[in-house]
Design a protein around this motif. Structure first.
Motif, PDB file in Angstrom:
ATOM      1  N   ALA A   1       1.833   6.215   5.583  1.00  0.00           N
ATOM      2  CA  ALA A   1       2.374   7.100   4.396  1.00  0.00           C
ATOM      3  C   ALA A   1       2.673   8.544   6.050  1.00  0.00           C
ATOM      4  CB  ALA A   1       0.542   7.752   4.744  1.00  0.00           C
ATOM      5  N   GLN A   2       2.903   8.694   6.605  1.00  0.00           N
ATOM      6  CA  GLN A   2       3.157   9.815   7.468  1.00  0.00           C
ATOM      7  C   GLN A   2       4.114   9.864   7.608  1.00  0.00           C
ATOM      8  OE1 GLN A   2       0.944  12.476   8.180  1.00  0.00           O
ATOM      9  NE2 GLN A   2      -1.062  10.423   7.286  1.00  0.00           N
ATOM     10  N   LEU A   3       4.458   8.772   6.726  1.00  0.00           N
ATOM     11  CA  LEU A   3       5.954   8.522   7.363  1.00  0.00           C
ATOM     12  C   LEU A   3       6.482   8.260   6.082  1.00  0.00           C
ATOM     13  CD1 LEU A   3       6.724   5.470   9.992  1.00  0.00           C
ATOM     14  CD2 LEU A   3       7.413   8.249  10.218  1.00  0.00           C
ATOM     15  N   GLY A   4       5.577   8.919   5.187  1.00  0.00           N
ATOM     16  CA  GLY A   4       6.588   8.685   3.510  1.00  0.00           C
ATOM     17  C   GLY A   4       6.906   7.660   2.608  1.00  0.00           C
ATOM     18  N   VAL A   5       6.871   6.189   3.703  1.00  0.00           N
ATOM     19  CA  VAL A   5       7.295   4.766   3.431  1.00  0.00           C
ATOM     20  C   VAL A   5       6.051   3.964   2.674  1.00  0.00           C
ATOM     21  CG1 VAL A   5       9.507   4.790   4.576  1.00  0.00           C
ATOM     22  CG2 VAL A   5       7.485   4.198   5.255  1.00  0.00           C
ATOM     23  N   PRO A   6       6.067   2.954   1.908  1.00  0.00           N
ATOM     24  CA  PRO A   6       4.912   2.024   1.629  1.00  0.00           C
ATOM     25  C   PRO A   6       4.904   0.747   3.135  1.00  0.00           C
ATOM     26  CG  PRO A   6       6.948   1.465   0.860  1.00  0.00           C
ATOM     27  CD  PRO A   6       7.847   2.435   1.595  1.00  0.00           C
ATOM     28  N   LEU A   7       3.715   0.816   2.952  1.00  0.00           N
ATOM     29  CA  LEU A   7       3.328  -0.511   4.083  1.00  0.00           C
ATOM     30  C   LEU A   7       3.283  -2.290   3.559  1.00  0.00           C
ATOM     31  CD1 LEU A   7       1.992  -1.123   7.019  1.00  0.00           C
ATOM     32  CD2 LEU A   7       0.013  -1.144   5.870  1.00  0.00           C
ATOM     33  N   TYR A   8       4.091  -3.053   3.915  1.00  0.00           N
ATOM     34  CA  TYR A   8       3.717  -4.056   3.603  1.00  0.00           C
ATOM     35  C   TYR A   8       3.514  -5.008   3.873  1.00  0.00           C
ATOM     36  CZ  TYR A   8       7.765  -2.464  -0.088  1.00  0.00           C
ATOM     37  OH  TYR A   8       8.185  -1.746  -1.078  1.00  0.00           O
ATOM     38  N   VAL A   9       2.107  -5.533   3.917  1.00  0.00           N
ATOM     39  CA  VAL A   9       1.565  -6.371   4.561  1.00  0.00           C
ATOM     40  C   VAL A   9       0.803  -7.774   3.782  1.00  0.00           C
ATOM     41  CG1 VAL A   9      -1.570  -7.101   5.949  1.00  0.00           C
ATOM     42  CG2 VAL A   9      -0.086  -4.674   4.797  1.00  0.00           C
ATOM     43  N   LEU A  10       2.184  -8.671   5.553  1.00  0.00           N
ATOM     44  CA  LEU A  10       2.126  -9.946   5.547  1.00  0.00           C
ATOM     45  C   LEU A  10       1.409 -10.514   6.080  1.00  0.00           C
ATOM     46  CD1 LEU A  10       3.860 -12.551   4.102  1.00  0.00           C
ATOM     47  CD2 LEU A  10       4.958 -12.175   6.531  1.00  0.00           C
TER      48      LEU A  10
ATOM     49  N   PHE B   1       0.838  -1.148  -0.318  1.00  0.00           N
ATOM     50  CA  PHE B   1      -0.361   0.309   0.175  1.00  0.00           C
ATOM     51  C   PHE B   1       0.529   0.854   0.133  1.00  0.00           C
ATOM     52  CE2 PHE B   1      -2.734  -3.273   1.994  1.00  0.00           C
ATOM     53  CZ  PHE B   1      -3.770  -2.803   1.497  1.00  0.00           C
ATOM     54  N   LYS B   2       0.544   2.027  -1.034  1.00  0.00           N
ATOM     55  CA  LYS B   2       0.921   3.186  -0.741  1.00  0.00           C
ATOM     56  C   LYS B   2       0.525   4.659  -0.614  1.00  0.00           C
ATOM     57  CE  LYS B   2       5.248   1.573  -3.288  1.00  0.00           C
ATOM     58  NZ  LYS B   2       6.038   1.312  -5.063  1.00  0.00           N
ATOM     59  N   ASP B   3       0.757   5.071   0.075  1.00  0.00           N
ATOM     60  CA  ASP B   3      -1.265   5.437   0.887  1.00  0.00           C
ATOM     61  C   ASP B   3      -0.608   7.115   0.710  1.00  0.00           C
ATOM     62  OD1 ASP B   3      -3.427   4.348   0.274  1.00  0.00           O
ATOM     63  OD2 ASP B   3      -2.538   3.331   2.186  1.00  0.00           O
ATOM     64  N   CYS B   4      -1.178   8.530   0.114  1.00  0.00           N
ATOM     65  CA  CYS B   4      -0.963  10.086  -0.044  1.00  0.00           C
ATOM     66  C   CYS B   4      -1.105  10.261   1.529  1.00  0.00           C
ATOM     67  CB  CYS B   4      -1.950  10.743  -1.054  1.00  0.00           C
ATOM     68  SG  CYS B   4      -1.725  12.276  -0.360  1.00  0.00           S
ATOM     69  N   PRO B   5       0.147  10.746   1.812  1.00  0.00           N
ATOM     70  CA  PRO B   5       0.526  11.270   3.244  1.00  0.00           C
ATOM     71  C   PRO B   5      -1.107  11.573   3.540  1.00  0.00           C
ATOM     72  CG  PRO B   5       1.884  11.677   2.175  1.00  0.00           C
ATOM     73  CD  PRO B   5       1.387  11.319   1.475  1.00  0.00           C
ATOM     74  N   ASN B   6      -2.224  13.050   2.544  1.00  0.00           N
ATOM     75  CA  ASN B   6      -3.027  13.551   3.306  1.00  0.00           C
ATOM     76  C   ASN B   6      -4.027  13.578   2.735  1.00  0.00           C
ATOM     77  OD1 ASN B   6      -1.235  15.804   2.685  1.00  0.00           O
ATOM     78  ND2 ASN B   6      -1.310  16.167   0.390  1.00  0.00           N
ATOM     79  N   SER B   7      -4.060  11.340   2.850  1.00  0.00           N
ATOM     80  CA  SER B   7      -5.425  10.537   3.167  1.00  0.00           C
ATOM     81  C   SER B   7      -6.168  11.194   4.386  1.00  0.00           C
ATOM     82  CB  SER B   7      -4.804   9.675   3.286  1.00  0.00           C
ATOM     83  OG  SER B   7      -3.733   8.356   3.528  1.00  0.00           O
ATOM     84  N   GLU B   8      -7.408  10.770   4.682  1.00  0.00           N
ATOM     85  CA  GLU B   8      -7.253  11.032   6.021  1.00  0.00           C
ATOM     86  C   GLU B   8      -7.428  10.137   7.087  1.00  0.00           C
ATOM     87  OE1 GLU B   8     -12.462  12.911   5.518  1.00  0.00           O
ATOM     88  OE2 GLU B   8     -12.562  10.709   4.162  1.00  0.00           O
ATOM     89  N   PRO B   9      -7.132  11.120   8.430  1.00  0.00           N
ATOM     90  CA  PRO B   9      -6.617  10.069   8.750  1.00  0.00           C
ATOM     91  C   PRO B   9      -7.933   9.176   9.527  1.00  0.00           C
ATOM     92  CG  PRO B   9      -7.360  12.319  10.178  1.00  0.00           C
ATOM     93  CD  PRO B   9      -7.480  12.487   8.619  1.00  0.00           C
ATOM     94  N   PRO B  10      -7.658   7.803  10.532  1.00  0.00           N
ATOM     95  CA  PRO B  10      -8.397   7.159  10.959  1.00  0.00           C
ATOM     96  C   PRO B  10      -9.570   7.672  11.649  1.00  0.00           C
ATOM     97  CG  PRO B  10      -6.511   5.819  11.348  1.00  0.00           C
ATOM     98  CD  PRO B  10      -6.112   7.604  10.250  1.00  0.00           C
TER      99      PRO B  10
END
Ligand SMILES: Nc1ncnc2c1ncn2[C@@H]1O[C@H](COP(=O)(O)OP(=O)(O)OP(=O)(O)O)[C@@H](O)[C@H]1O
Ligand SMILES: [Mg+2]
Length: 386
Positions: free
Chosen positions: A152-161, A90-99
């Protein structure tokens, strides 16, 4: 432990970090050694400090920094048998709405992010940022969404295993698969989420190869222990009771996701209803009651279904009426009464209609409403009926 043994352990740890090329972790570790040996061997501490000062440093944000330094992207690891990708990206934009979360969880997460952003500042005090956290909570409360947002806030992708997927491959290969995925994530700047980490524990009750499962648990335990401070390891589970206590202890942080509070439900209704919000707004108190005790994932699904029905029929009130009826049928007696009173106070429905919707007799509704109005008489009652 005697001094000699402790020295040996420090040496082994340092060797491992050096061979794994984890230069930021080496800095942190050496900073810790400097403080440790300052009193007992000041000469040694001074020498190490000198090297530390002269060594070139990277930027503040280690996660993003590693991205800059890695030359070529390593291909994602795949399952040996099926050649399926083991990691979802997942590569989300840092401006995406927070949970939408309670304030205590928001604070925990903000600190987690700040620690990474201020890595250097922590390092000067011999501290390293939180390396691992486990998210606990019922399905659909936002664990995966939050992991995506943090990455996204850290500017890196999330890898989900997804451990269920990893474990569904031939058990003999599971250890290899797991190790490949973890090694990949260690080398690249990312947040790694071990989803459904209880899957391993669940399989322990099957009559599968116990030895292999034990090895798997050991792999995960070691990885959580040794996870480099340059990366962030997250895990998620719906079944905290199944997690091995040894594993549980190893996470730096435990984040418990609860069902949403009233404020979050109201926000969610607004967010999920999008351009249809003006039609839902007048029903907000009723909808908030209906969605109480549900995950926001369920709330989202229901609102989207309502919006589709409304788009086709254009009859808002009818759609809401149906929702009220079906929701009331799932409530217990006490909640039905509460719901009936709320409907009597907040809507134009007659007591007969409300009795039909909820199954609460008109006498009971009348009695409670009368009690309430006696209690509120004298007070300024500003509730507006729909
Ligand atoms: N706290 C939340 N804030 C905003 N949206 C939410 C929240 N919780 C759930 N949702 C909505 O529900 C969807 C599913 O949530 P998510 O996948 O994060 O749940 P989960 O806790 O990981 O569930 P599971 O345990 O089943 O994996 C999200 O994509 C989002 O649209
Ligand atoms: Mg999830």
């Amino acid at each position: 432990m005697d001094d000699n043994n402790e020295l040996k352990l420090d040496l082994v740890h340092l060797t491992r970090l050096a061979l794994e090329n984890q230069s930021e972790d080496i800095r942190l570790f050496v900073a810790r050694l400097v403080r440790k040996y300052r009193n007992t061997d000041s000469e040694l501490a001074k020498q190490m400090e000198l090297f530390l000062r002269n060594a070139p440093t990277r930027s503040n944000n280690t996660l993003r920094d590693t991205a800059k330094y890695s030359n070529s992207p390593t291909p994602l690891p795949v399952d040996e048998e099926m050649r399926l990708s083991l990691l979802k990206v997942f590569k989300d934009c840092p401006n995406s709405e927070p949970p939408l979360l309670s304030n205590d969880i928001k604070e925990l997460l903000c600190q987690l992010i700040q620690e990474r952003k201020q890595f250097r500042h922590l390092a000067t005090r011999g501290l390293h940022p939180t390396r691992s956290a486990i998210f606990v909570g019922k399905p659909g409360v936002g664990k995966t969404l939050t992991a995506r947002w943090v990455a996204a806030q850290l500017g890196v992708p999330l890898y989900v295993l997804d451990l269920t997927t990893v474990m569904s491959s031939l058990l003999g290969k599971t250890g290899n698969n797991l190790r490949a995925a973890l090694n990949f994530a260690k080398q690249s700047p990312c947040v790694l989420l071990l989803d459904e980490i209880d899957a391993i524990a669940k399989r322990r009750n099957d009559d599968t190869d116990i030895g292999e499962l034990k090895r798997l648990v050991t792999v995960v335990l070691q990885e959580v222990d040794d996870w480099p401070a340059t990366g962030l390891l997250l895990a998620a589970t719906n079944h905290p009771e199944l997690i091995d206590p040894a594993l549980w202890r190893r996470f730096d942080l435990i984040v418990e996701f609860k069902l949403p509070e009233e404020l979050a439900i109201k926000e969610a209704i607004k967010r999920f209803s999008g351009s249809d919000y003006q039609n839902f707004e007048k029903w907000i108190e009723i909808l908030t009651f209906i969605f109480k005790n549900q995950s926001l994932s369920d709330t989202e699904r229901t609102i989207h279904r309502l919006r589709r029905t409304i788009a086709l029929s254009m009859n808002y009130d009818r759609v809401i009426e149906e929702l009220i009826k079906s929701s009331a049928s799932e409530l217990d007696r006490q909640m039905k009464i509460e719901f009936a009173i709320l409907l009597a106070q907040q809507t134009h429905f007659s007591q007969r209609d409300i009795s039909d919707f909820t199954g609460v007799s008109r006498d009971t509704i009348r009695k409670y409403v009368a009690q309430l109005s006696t209690r509120t008489s004298g007070q300024h009652y500003a509730s507006k009926k729909i």
